[in-house]
Design an enzyme around this catalytic site. Structure first.
Site, PDB file in Angstrom:
ATOM      1  N   ASP A  24       0.158   4.500   1.386  1.00 41.43           N
ATOM      2  CA  ASP A  24      -0.451   5.625   2.242  1.00 41.43           C
ATOM      3  C   ASP A  24       0.522   4.642   4.048  1.00 41.43           C
ATOM      4  O   ASP A  24       0.938   3.660   3.642  1.00 41.43           O
ATOM      5  CB  ASP A  24      -1.865   5.965   3.165  1.00 41.43           C
ATOM      6  CG  ASP A  24      -2.076   4.432   3.571  1.00 41.43           C
ATOM      7  OD1 ASP A  24      -1.953   2.910   2.620  1.00 41.43           O
ATOM      8  OD2 ASP A  24      -3.494   4.684   3.814  1.00 41.43           O
ATOM      9  N   GLU A  39      -4.677   2.752   2.830  1.00 37.68           N
ATOM     10  CA  GLU A  39      -5.175   0.962   3.686  1.00 37.68           C
ATOM     11  C   GLU A  39      -4.644   1.976   5.475  1.00 37.68           C
ATOM     12  O   GLU A  39      -5.930   0.429   5.810  1.00 37.68           O
ATOM     13  CB  GLU A  39      -4.172  -0.327   3.527  1.00 37.68           C
ATOM     14  CG  GLU A  39      -4.206  -1.234   3.667  1.00 37.68           C
ATOM     15  CD  GLU A  39      -3.458  -1.248   4.568  1.00 37.68           C
ATOM     16  OE1 GLU A  39      -3.550  -2.846   5.294  1.00 37.68           O
ATOM     17  OE2 GLU A  39      -2.360  -0.087   5.370  1.00 37.68           O
ATOM     18  N   GLU A  40      -4.191   2.122   5.430  1.00 35.59           N
ATOM     19  CA  GLU A  40      -4.849   2.668   7.020  1.00 35.59           C
ATOM     20  C   GLU A  40      -5.560   2.286   7.417  1.00 35.59           C
ATOM     21  O   GLU A  40      -5.844   3.015   9.053  1.00 35.59           O
ATOM     22  CB  GLU A  40      -3.198   3.810   7.104  1.00 35.59           C
ATOM     23  CG  GLU A  40      -1.356   3.087   7.007  1.00 35.59           C
ATOM     24  CD  GLU A  40      -1.291   1.921   7.909  1.00 35.59           C
ATOM     25  OE1 GLU A  40      -1.565   1.600   8.861  1.00 35.59           O
ATOM     26  OE2 GLU A  40      -0.497   1.997   7.526  1.00 35.59           O
ATOM     27  N   ASP A  97       3.530  -7.274   3.478  1.00 31.05           N
ATOM     28  CA  ASP A  97       3.243  -5.248   4.949  1.00 31.05           C
ATOM     29  C   ASP A  97       3.234  -5.868   6.316  1.00 31.05           C
ATOM     30  O   ASP A  97       2.385  -5.421   7.162  1.00 31.05           O
ATOM     31  CB  ASP A  97       1.663  -5.951   4.543  1.00 31.05           C
ATOM     32  CG  ASP A  97       2.064  -3.999   4.909  1.00 31.05           C
ATOM     33  OD1 ASP A  97       2.427  -3.001   5.397  1.00 31.05           O
ATOM     34  OD2 ASP A  97       0.026  -4.460   5.466  1.00 31.05           O
ATOM     35  N   HIS A 127       4.113   3.134  13.309  1.00 33.91           N
ATOM     36  CA  HIS A 127       3.248   3.794  13.265  1.00 33.91           C
ATOM     37  C   HIS A 127       3.453   4.799  14.316  1.00 33.91           C
ATOM     38  O   HIS A 127       3.093   5.834  14.985  1.00 33.91           O
ATOM     39  CB  HIS A 127       1.858   3.295  13.274  1.00 33.91           C
ATOM     40  CG  HIS A 127       0.873   2.559  12.458  1.00 33.91           C
ATOM     41  ND1 HIS A 127       0.288   2.125  12.969  1.00 33.91           N
ATOM     42  CD2 HIS A 127       1.470   2.532  11.323  1.00 33.91           C
ATOM     43  CE1 HIS A 127      -0.539   1.754  12.212  1.00 33.91           C
ATOM     44  NE2 HIS A 127       0.421   1.177  11.012  1.00 33.91           N
ATOM     45  N   HIS A 150       0.630  -1.056  -0.103  1.00 30.39           N
ATOM     46  CA  HIS A 150      -0.304   0.326   0.271  1.00 30.39           C
ATOM     47  C   HIS A 150       0.598   1.172  -0.186  1.00 30.39           C
ATOM     48  O   HIS A 150       1.778   0.887   0.953  1.00 30.39           O
ATOM     49  CB  HIS A 150      -0.999  -0.505   1.339  1.00 30.39           C
ATOM     50  CG  HIS A 150      -0.257   0.118   2.529  1.00 30.39           C
ATOM     51  ND1 HIS A 150      -0.332   0.726   2.768  1.00 30.39           N
ATOM     52  CD2 HIS A 150      -0.182  -0.806   3.627  1.00 30.39           C
ATOM     53  CE1 HIS A 150       0.311   0.523   4.400  1.00 30.39           C
ATOM     54  NE2 HIS A 150       0.443  -0.651   4.346  1.00 30.39           N
ATOM     55  N   ASP A 158       5.706   1.235   6.836  1.00 31.58           N
ATOM     56  CA  ASP A 158       4.792   0.311   6.444  1.00 31.58           C
ATOM     57  C   ASP A 158       4.554   1.651   5.342  1.00 31.58           C
ATOM     58  O   ASP A 158       3.182   2.686   5.761  1.00 31.58           O
ATOM     59  CB  ASP A 158       4.658   0.276   7.573  1.00 31.58           C
ATOM     60  CG  ASP A 158       3.065  -0.240   7.985  1.00 31.58           C
ATOM     61  OD1 ASP A 158       2.275  -0.027   6.731  1.00 31.58           O
ATOM     62  OD2 ASP A 158       2.162  -0.031   8.332  1.00 31.58           O
TER      63      ASP A 158
END
Length: 412
Positions: free
Chosen positions: A86, A179-180, A202, A385, A84, A146
């Site tokens: 984002d 995705e997040e 991922d 994150h 992904h 990520d």
């Protein structure tokens, strides 16, 4: 093993991709939720064309799709690779300034010139990374491993397959937005991603192979109050903040993220916002077991009904529950080759597979809901994150090796 030149190429790709500001925006109604995601999508389209892939397209939703036909007539399977675009909205992803640490010697790592640092005292996995090249943040943003590590690994694997003319099966590639926040995958063009099974790249630590994930839902509970000047509020004011605090006490204190692991589910108060007149609580509901998941949703519904009955409010509290994604295992278990191939590929390059459940979700969960088995493979990253996010270059190399080995489709 990957050559030194390819190692440098892998690092260069990753550092380039994290320079794109692709942080997704919560509560967005359209995808992509940020301009940077489309910019990265266009860059990847250009690179995929340069690598010789076919049918390279970017949709208006910033979904990138491409196809590389098999170069061996005996390799008839079609395998998909997904990552992904984002980064998480939970930590700033703007102006990422990565720092590369050659041959990490152990101990604390100072991040930038501020007070942030990462330490093996808090992160025991760092002891496994001594001697490796680590890419860390400057302590002001997340890193974006990520999932830009996954993107760099897929692109590097494709580059090596093409340069070295390694026999491979049919390959479909997809890079997805948002995705997040669970938004972009809803615009995924399944008709352009026909394959026997796929993998999201991922995951985290080297060796991770994941094919079970949470069932997930979000609950929003709204409280309504009545504001009066505090000097004259007796018998008149109704404080929505106080109501919300009282309601929060009904949840089991041990069924929260910070007290659960493995396959234990939880309730998570993610957001508490509002004022005296109106408050909204946002809860994440998570469980691996479908029956337990249903019971968790029923629990919140019952507590709302009890609270309303107890308080006799003129305007009752409101509840909205929306499912987010389902456990992919029910689909993956019917395609055991998807697990077996990843297992064999890891073992072939000297990596011990670590089968573990995902305490979260991936785009693979959505793809599984459409009937496509899509386990998750490691990237070599940690502490996603957060400002403490990091990735091992050797771990990224390992991922590239596993991808290439899988795409050889041996014994299928």
């Amino acid at each position: 093993m990957i050559s030194q030149i390819d190692k440098a190429e892998l690092l260069e790709r990753f550092l380039h991709y994290v320079s794109f500001h692709t942080q997704s925006k919560p509560n967005a109604k359209h995808s992509p939720s940020s301009v940077g995601q489309m910019k990265l999508a266009m860059q990847l389209q250009k690179e995929l064309i340069q690598l010789g892939l076919e049918n390279v397209e970017v949709s208006k939703y910033a979904v990138v799709t491409a196809f590389l036909p098999a170069n061996d007539p005996n390799l008839t399977k079609t395998i998909g690779l997904v990552a992904h675009l984002d980064t998480s909205p939970q930590c700033s992803g703007k102006n990422v300034r990565p720092e590369v640490i050659e041959e990490y010697r152990g101990g604390d790592i100072a991040l930038g010139i501020g007070e942030e640092f990462i330490s093996p005292v808090y992160y025991s996995f760092m002891q496994k990374l001594v001697g490796q090249t680590l890419i860390v943040t400057d302590g002001t943003t997340l890193l974006g491993a990520d999932n830009k590590a996954g993107i760099a690994e897929i692109m590097t694997a494709l580059s090596i397959l093409q340069k070295e003319n390694i026999p491979h099966c049919n390959i479909r590639v997809a890079f997805t937005p948002d995705e997040e926040i669970g938004l972009g995958i809803h615009y995924f063009p399944m008709e352009k991603f026909s394959c026997d099974w796929a993998y999201t790249i991922d995951g985290g630590e080297v060796g991770e192979l994941e094919y079970e994930n949470f069932n997930a839902a979000t609950a929003k509970v709204r409280f309504f109050g009545r504001n009066i000047h505090t000097g004259y509020a007796k018998g008149k004011m109704l404080n929505a903040l106080t109501l919300a605090c009282e309601f929060q006490q009904v949840f089991p204190v041990d069924e929260v993220p910070e007290k659960t692991d493995g396959k234990a589910g939880f309730y998570h108060l993610e957001d508490f916002s509002g004022d005296i007149e109106q408050v909204e609580l946002t809860y994440l509901i998570r469980d691996f077991d479908e029956q337990n998941f249903a019971q968790r949703k029923a629990f919140i519904k019952n507590q709302v009904e009890k609270f309303n009955a107890k308080k006799g409010l003129k305007k009752p509290i409101e509840l909205e529950i929306q499912d987010s994604y389902q456990n992919m295992y029910d689909v993956v278990k019917n395609v055991p080759q998807s697990i077996e191939l990843a297992d064999r590929a890891m073992k072939a390059v000297g990596i011990k597979p670590n089968h573990k459940p995902i305490r979260g979700g991936t785009d693979g969960a959505f793809l599984a809901s459409k009937g496509l088995a899509c386990p998750n493979i490691f990237t070599g990253g940690y502490n996603f994150h957060s400002k403490h996010e990091l990735v091992s270059l050797q771990g990224m190399e390992n991922t590239v090796q596993v991808i290439i080995e899988m795409l050889k489709c041996k014994d299928l």
